[in-house]
Design an enzyme around this catalytic site. Structure first.
Site, PDB file in Angstrom:
ATOM      1  CD  GLU A 153      34.627 101.155  83.780  1.00 39.79           C
ATOM      2  OE1 GLU A 153      34.328 101.988  84.648  1.00 39.79           O
ATOM      3  OE2 GLU A 153      34.128 100.017  83.722  1.00 39.79           O
ATOM      4  CD  GLU A 195      31.811  97.882  86.337  1.00 38.08           C
ATOM      5  OE1 GLU A 195      31.030  98.667  86.901  1.00 38.08           O
ATOM      6  OE2 GLU A 195      32.770  98.271  85.636  1.00 38.08           O
ATOM      7  CD  GLU A 204      31.792 102.535  87.054  1.00 34.03           C
ATOM      8  OE1 GLU A 204      32.744 101.826  86.706  1.00 34.03           O
ATOM      9  OE2 GLU A 204      30.624 102.109  87.119  1.00 34.03           O
ATOM     10  CE1 TYR A 249      23.142 102.901  88.601  1.00 36.67           C
ATOM     11  CE2 TYR A 249      23.810 100.863  87.541  1.00 36.67           C
ATOM     12  CZ  TYR A 249      24.073 102.168  87.890  1.00 36.67           C
ATOM     13  OH  TYR A 249      25.260 102.747  87.527  1.00 36.67           O
TER      14      TYR A 249
HETATM   15 ZN    ZN Z   1      29.908 100.339  87.168  1.00 33.72          ZN
HETATM   16 ZN    ZN Z   2      33.299 100.214  85.756  1.00 27.67          ZN
END
Ligand code: ZN
Ligand code: ZN
Length: 349
Positions: free
Chosen positions: A189, A122, A223, A129
């Site tokens: 998720e 994560e 994910e 990003y």
């Molecule tokens: Zn993620």
């Molecule tokens: Zn995740």
């Protein structure tokens, strides 16, 4: 100990049980030792290896063309792009911060191993990003996007709902709240990311923002392992603690899912506003309900929307697969530069 009590995993526990038959997902007496040749949950080891094989580096995907594309995107698509990124920034930050709390109640070391890798992944998503926002948009825009999570009223309301279940568990840890937090993770998720992901695939299918879509593919591949992890956590919890799933628990879980579906659909509609080619309110509605049905059936629950049995955007599944990316279409380097995953997802899902 009452059925609702949940014990935090002890950090140092020389009197812990070494025998894997005694190991339990929660409320076990774990030594915390990673003895990876003495495991109870095989699925956790399979997943751990798959997760490690998925390692990727966001900056290896070129985004130069995206910076040019972005400048000529219609305003509606620019707006959608900004808002989706801002939501994803929030979700991944939340996951990185919350997972260690959740894991501190898990008494199976091999499952904690997976949760540690998930937390790390994560964080890699947040890195991606950062890279996207550094490369594609202006510094001024970047600053705005980083603040939408609380300044955009729509997003703020969504984020309050999502976070409240995690906070509830953090403030009042109980077996019930653990199950609800596991479900919230599973929904995050398996449902929340999907309107956003499909938005990028719809753009990329038209040849726009292809580098961003490539980043998203790698994120989605991670994910998917998180989704399977929580699916297994959930199913194991139920197997080991059937008494916790009586009463109104099923209804509470279903209402979490139906709220999530409504929120995800209205979010998607807020993003696309019928302004993105190939993505309509109706398709999105069908897609999210179809996903919710699949997620429920994977954890042994009946579908909430039995009339939505077909995937309304089948192409998304092919398009989102890292291993099927054609190098002549995307500017990114050849597909699957990481090791191929050894997991048969159909079996795991
Ligand atoms: Zn993620
Ligand atoms: Zn995740």
């Amino acid at each position: 100990m009452s059925v609702k009590e949940i014990k935090k995993n002890r950090l140092f526990n020389p009197k812990g049980d070494r025998e894997f038959e005694k190991r339990r997902l929660i409320n076990g007496n774990s030594t915390n030792l990673f003895e990876l040749n003495n495991i109870k949950y095989d699925w956790a080891m399979t997943l751990y290896r798959a997760m490690m094989n998925n390692f990727w580096i966001p900056e290896e995907i070129p985004l130069g063309n995206d910076a040019k594309d972005y400048k000529i995107l219609p305003e509606s698509e620019q707006r959608g792009y900004d808002k989706v990124i801002s939501f994803l920034v929030f979700l991944d930050s939340l996951q990185t911060a919350n997972l260690p709390n959740f894991a501190s109640y898990v008494t199976a070391p091999e499952v904690n191993l997976c949760l540690a890798v998930q937390t790390f992944q994560e964080a890699v998503h947040s890195q991606s990003y950062g890279y996207i926002l550094d490369t594609v948009v202006s510094a001024q825009k970047r600053d705005l996007i980083y603040n939408y999570w609380r300044e955009d009223e729509f997003l703020m309301n969504r984020n309050v709902v999502i976070t409240s279940i995690y906070e509830e568990f953090a403030e009042s840890p109980s077996t019930e709240n653990f199950i609800l937090a596991a479900m919230a993770n599973y929904i995050l998720e398996g449902v929340y990311f999907y309107s956003g992901f499909s938005f990028f695939y719809v753009l990329a299918r038209q040849g726009k923002m292809c580098g961003t879509a490539q980043e998203i593919r790698y994120i989605q591949r991670d994910e998917l392992t998180h989704l399977v992890l929580f699916q297994n956590i959930f199913n194991t919890l139920r197997k080991e603690n059937p008494e916790l799933f009586g009463g109104d628990m099923t209804n509470r879980l279903l209402s979490l899912m139906s709220n999530a579906v409504e929120n995800e659909i209205s979010w998607g509609q807020y993003i696309i506003r019928d302004g993105v080619l190939g993505l309509t309110d109706e398709i999105l509605d069908r897609y999210i309900k179809y996903l919710a049905n699949r997620r429920l059936s994977a954890i042994g629950m009946a579908p909430l929307y039995p009339e939505f049995t077909d995937h309304p955007m089948k192409w998304v599944d092919d398009f989102s697969s890292v291993n099927q990316i054609k190098t002549d279409f995307f500017e990114a380097r050849p597909s699957a530069y990481t090791k191929a995953s050894a997991v048969n997802w159909d079996e795991l899902e």
